[in-house]
Design an enzyme around this catalytic site. Structure first.
Site, PDB file in Angstrom:
ATOM      1  N   ASN A  96       0.839  -1.211   0.000  1.00  0.00           N
ATOM      2  CA  ASN A  96       0.000   0.000   0.000  1.00  0.00           C
ATOM      3  C   ASN A  96       0.870   1.257   0.000  1.00  0.00           C
ATOM      4  O   ASN A  96       0.574   2.230  -0.700  1.00  0.00           O
ATOM      5  CB  ASN A  96      -0.921   0.008   1.221  1.00  0.00           C
ATOM      6  CG  ASN A  96      -2.179  -0.798   0.998  1.00  0.00           C
ATOM      7  OD1 ASN A  96      -3.055  -0.404   0.233  1.00  0.00           O
ATOM      8  ND2 ASN A  96      -2.268  -1.955   1.644  1.00  0.00           N
ATOM      9  N   LEU A 173       0.511  -0.519  18.321  1.00  0.00           N
ATOM     10  CA  LEU A 173      -0.527   0.425  18.755  1.00  0.00           C
ATOM     11  C   LEU A 173      -0.087   1.871  18.488  1.00  0.00           C
ATOM     12  O   LEU A 173       1.086   2.209  18.669  1.00  0.00           O
ATOM     13  CB  LEU A 173      -0.745   0.230  20.255  1.00  0.00           C
ATOM     14  CG  LEU A 173      -2.125   0.615  20.775  1.00  0.00           C
ATOM     15  CD1 LEU A 173      -3.192  -0.269  20.130  1.00  0.00           C
ATOM     16  CD2 LEU A 173      -2.146   0.447  22.294  1.00  0.00           C
ATOM     17  N   ILE A 174      -1.015   2.695  18.061  1.00  0.00           N
ATOM     18  CA  ILE A 174      -0.712   4.119  17.847  1.00  0.00           C
ATOM     19  C   ILE A 174      -0.877   4.817  19.194  1.00  0.00           C
ATOM     20  O   ILE A 174      -1.937   4.719  19.825  1.00  0.00           O
ATOM     21  CB  ILE A 174      -1.680   4.727  16.801  1.00  0.00           C
ATOM     22  CG1 ILE A 174      -1.538   3.990  15.467  1.00  0.00           C
ATOM     23  CG2 ILE A 174      -1.420   6.217  16.611  1.00  0.00           C
ATOM     24  CD1 ILE A 174      -0.157   4.006  14.861  1.00  0.00           C
ATOM     25  N   ASN A 188      -6.452   4.683   8.655  1.00  0.00           N
ATOM     26  CA  ASN A 188      -5.978   3.293   8.645  1.00  0.00           C
ATOM     27  C   ASN A 188      -6.754   2.540   7.575  1.00  0.00           C
ATOM     28  O   ASN A 188      -7.890   2.881   7.264  1.00  0.00           O
ATOM     29  CB  ASN A 188      -6.212   2.623  10.005  1.00  0.00           C
ATOM     30  CG  ASN A 188      -5.666   1.209  10.037  1.00  0.00           C
ATOM     31  OD1 ASN A 188      -4.585   0.930   9.504  1.00  0.00           O
ATOM     32  ND2 ASN A 188      -6.399   0.297  10.647  1.00  0.00           N
ATOM     33  N   HIS A 190      -8.051  -1.370   6.707  1.00  0.00           N
ATOM     34  CA  HIS A 190      -8.252  -2.695   7.302  1.00  0.00           C
ATOM     35  C   HIS A 190      -8.841  -3.597   6.217  1.00  0.00           C
ATOM     36  O   HIS A 190      -9.717  -3.167   5.466  1.00  0.00           O
ATOM     37  CB  HIS A 190      -9.205  -2.579   8.506  1.00  0.00           C
ATOM     38  CG  HIS A 190      -9.410  -3.887   9.202  1.00  0.00           C
ATOM     39  ND1 HIS A 190      -8.518  -4.395  10.104  1.00  0.00           N
ATOM     40  CD2 HIS A 190     -10.409  -4.808   9.094  1.00  0.00           C
ATOM     41  CE1 HIS A 190      -8.946  -5.573  10.539  1.00  0.00           C
ATOM     42  NE2 HIS A 190     -10.093  -5.843   9.942  1.00  0.00           N
ATOM     43  N   ASP A 231      -9.539  -0.142  15.581  1.00  0.00           N
ATOM     44  CA  ASP A 231     -10.395  -0.462  14.423  1.00  0.00           C
ATOM     45  C   ASP A 231     -11.826   0.064  14.559  1.00  0.00           C
ATOM     46  O   ASP A 231     -12.747  -0.470  13.924  1.00  0.00           O
ATOM     47  CB  ASP A 231     -10.480  -1.995  14.188  1.00  0.00           C
ATOM     48  CG  ASP A 231      -9.230  -2.547  13.522  1.00  0.00           C
ATOM     49  OD1 ASP A 231      -8.461  -1.754  12.957  1.00  0.00           O
ATOM     50  OD2 ASP A 231      -9.026  -3.764  13.594  1.00  0.00           O
ATOM     51  N   GLU A 260      -7.628  -2.556  -2.138  1.00  0.00           N
ATOM     52  CA  GLU A 260      -7.016  -1.637  -1.167  1.00  0.00           C
ATOM     53  C   GLU A 260      -6.168  -0.590  -1.878  1.00  0.00           C
ATOM     54  O   GLU A 260      -6.229   0.598  -1.581  1.00  0.00           O
ATOM     55  CB  GLU A 260      -6.107  -2.403  -0.189  1.00  0.00           C
ATOM     56  CG  GLU A 260      -6.838  -3.239   0.827  1.00  0.00           C
ATOM     57  CD  GLU A 260      -5.887  -3.846   1.853  1.00  0.00           C
ATOM     58  OE1 GLU A 260      -4.873  -3.234   2.196  1.00  0.00           O
ATOM     59  OE2 GLU A 260      -6.168  -4.967   2.319  1.00  0.00           O
TER      60      GLU A 260
HETATM   61  C1  GRF Z   1      -3.160  -4.733   4.304  1.00  0.00           C
HETATM   62  O1  GRF Z   1      -3.961  -5.836   4.064  1.00  0.00           O
HETATM   63  C2  GRF Z   1      -3.905  -3.737   5.151  1.00  0.00           C
HETATM   64  O2  GRF Z   1      -5.273  -3.789   4.993  1.00  0.00           O
HETATM   65  C3  GRF Z   1      -3.538  -4.151   6.546  1.00  0.00           C
HETATM   66  O3  GRF Z   1      -2.219  -4.600   6.454  1.00  0.00           O
HETATM   67  C4  GRF Z   1      -1.936  -5.050   5.138  1.00  0.00           C
HETATM   68  C5  GRF Z   1      -0.719  -4.327   4.684  1.00  0.00           C
HETATM   69  O4  GRF Z   1      -0.260  -4.836   3.463  1.00  0.00           O
HETATM   70  N1  GRF Z   1      -3.722  -3.087   7.491  1.00  0.00           N
HETATM   71  P1  GRF Z   1       0.946  -4.118   2.710  1.00  0.00           P
HETATM   72  O5  GRF Z   1       2.139  -4.131   3.652  1.00  0.00           O
HETATM   73  O6  GRF Z   1       0.525  -2.739   2.351  1.00  0.00           O
HETATM   74  O7  GRF Z   1       1.179  -4.993   1.514  1.00  0.00           O
END
Ligand code: GRF
Length: 296
Positions: A96, A173-174, A188, A190, A231, A260
């Site tokens: 990501n 944890l943040i 965030n 998820h 979350d 994502e």
């Molecule tokens: C993703 O699935 C995201 O939803 C979760 O952690 C994963 C991170 O994947 N919070 P990457 O490191 O971005 O590939």
């Protein structure tokens, strides 16, 4: 588009991806027009999706406003808003993060990644950051004593003049200090449709295994603001993917991750263009780029 009638009302089946925008009833949008709310399921383009039309009179209205061409609007929005500085937090491979970085470089996101924060200095995300010349901060402290305290983290992030913090697979944890220092400014992602399959213990493949075991027919990423509950911050955006009958957790994870990458780019772009507004009850909405009177 095919239309179907049933006891539930009128349905039409449409083919191809569609990003819905809705008009909301605010004081400034006074109109007594009949309301048409469209709900869309966002699937890969080769899967037929269903559009259900509901007649609602009070909460959503059709707004008749001139749609400005996307480029014209984009240019005018960007001319008015300052380019934003982002801090990204990662613990793993950082796919990501890499996708967001690419979007800042190619201009899709009106901002720059100024600093990367990680608890794993050797993770793929941290290596990628160093390769791109992005400073890497270690948080929290590790066994050998290196790494920042919560207070120092806040100061370090401020020193980069960070506007928004983007969590992308950060597993620690943040700290409350950071959440208080950056209200309504931490996102965030998820990998499930929150509030289902979220909270303590739901991370990585555990999320997808739980989704499959539950029999849920749909999953997908949720992007939410981060507050002091794990979350549970307000949901900003979601995207739906099907859970197929013979899916493995890995196959479902890959399908969700694909969405994502697309969704996070769009949402961070909106954040940087100041297209997030907060409804009176505290729910954040994204103004559509094509028409700021419509919301996602
Ligand atoms: C993703 O699935 C995201 O939803 C979760 O952690 C994963 C991170 O994947 N919070 P990457 O490191 O971005 O590939």
């Amino acid at each position: 588009m095919e239309a179907h009638s049933s006891i539930f009302g009128n349905y039409s089946t449409i083919h191809g991806p569609k990003t819905p925008c809705y008009a909301l009833k605010f004081a400034s949008f006074s109109s007594s027009k009949q309301v048409l709310l469209r709900t869309h399921l966002s699937f890969p383009s080769n899967i037929a999706i269903t559009e259900k039309r509901l007649r609602i009179r009070t909460s959503v209205e059709e707004v008749h406003s001139e749609i400005v061409g996307p480029n014209v609007l984009e240019d005018s929005v960007r001319a008015k808003v300052r380019r934003k500085n982002l801090a990204v937090f990662v613990s793993g491979g950082g796919s990501n993060f890499k996708s967001l970085h690419e979007a800042t470089v190619n201009g899709f996101i009106h901002g720059d990644i100024s600093v990367l924060v990680t608890n794993k200095p050797d993770c793929g995300g941290a290596e990628f950051a160093r390769d791109k010349g992005i400073p890497v901060i270690l948080f929290p402290k590790v066994k050998d004593g290196s790494g920042l305290s919560s207070k120092d983290l806040v100061n370090a992030i401020r020193s980069y003049k960070v506007d928004f913090i983007v969590l992308a697979g950060y597993l620690k944890l943040i700290p409350t200090e950071l959440i208080r220092a950056f209200p309504r400014s931490i996102l965030n992602i998820h990998p499930s449709l929150l509030p289902a399959f979220g909270g303590k213990g739901y991370y990585g493949m555990k999320v997808h295994k739980a989704v499959i075991a539950s029999g849920a027919r749909y999953s997908g990423p949720t992007i939410h603001f981060v507050d002091e509950e794990y979350d549970r911050g307000r949901i900003l955006a979601q995207r739906i993917v099907p859970v197929l009958p013979n899916d493995t957790a890995e196959e479902l994870a890959a399908r969700v991750l694909h969405e994502e990458h697309k969704l996070y780019k769009e949402v961070v772009a909106a954040l940087c263009e100041e297209r997030i507004i907060w409804r009176e009850d505290g729910v954040p909405l994204i103004q559509c780029k094509e028409n700021l009177s419509l919301y996602k």
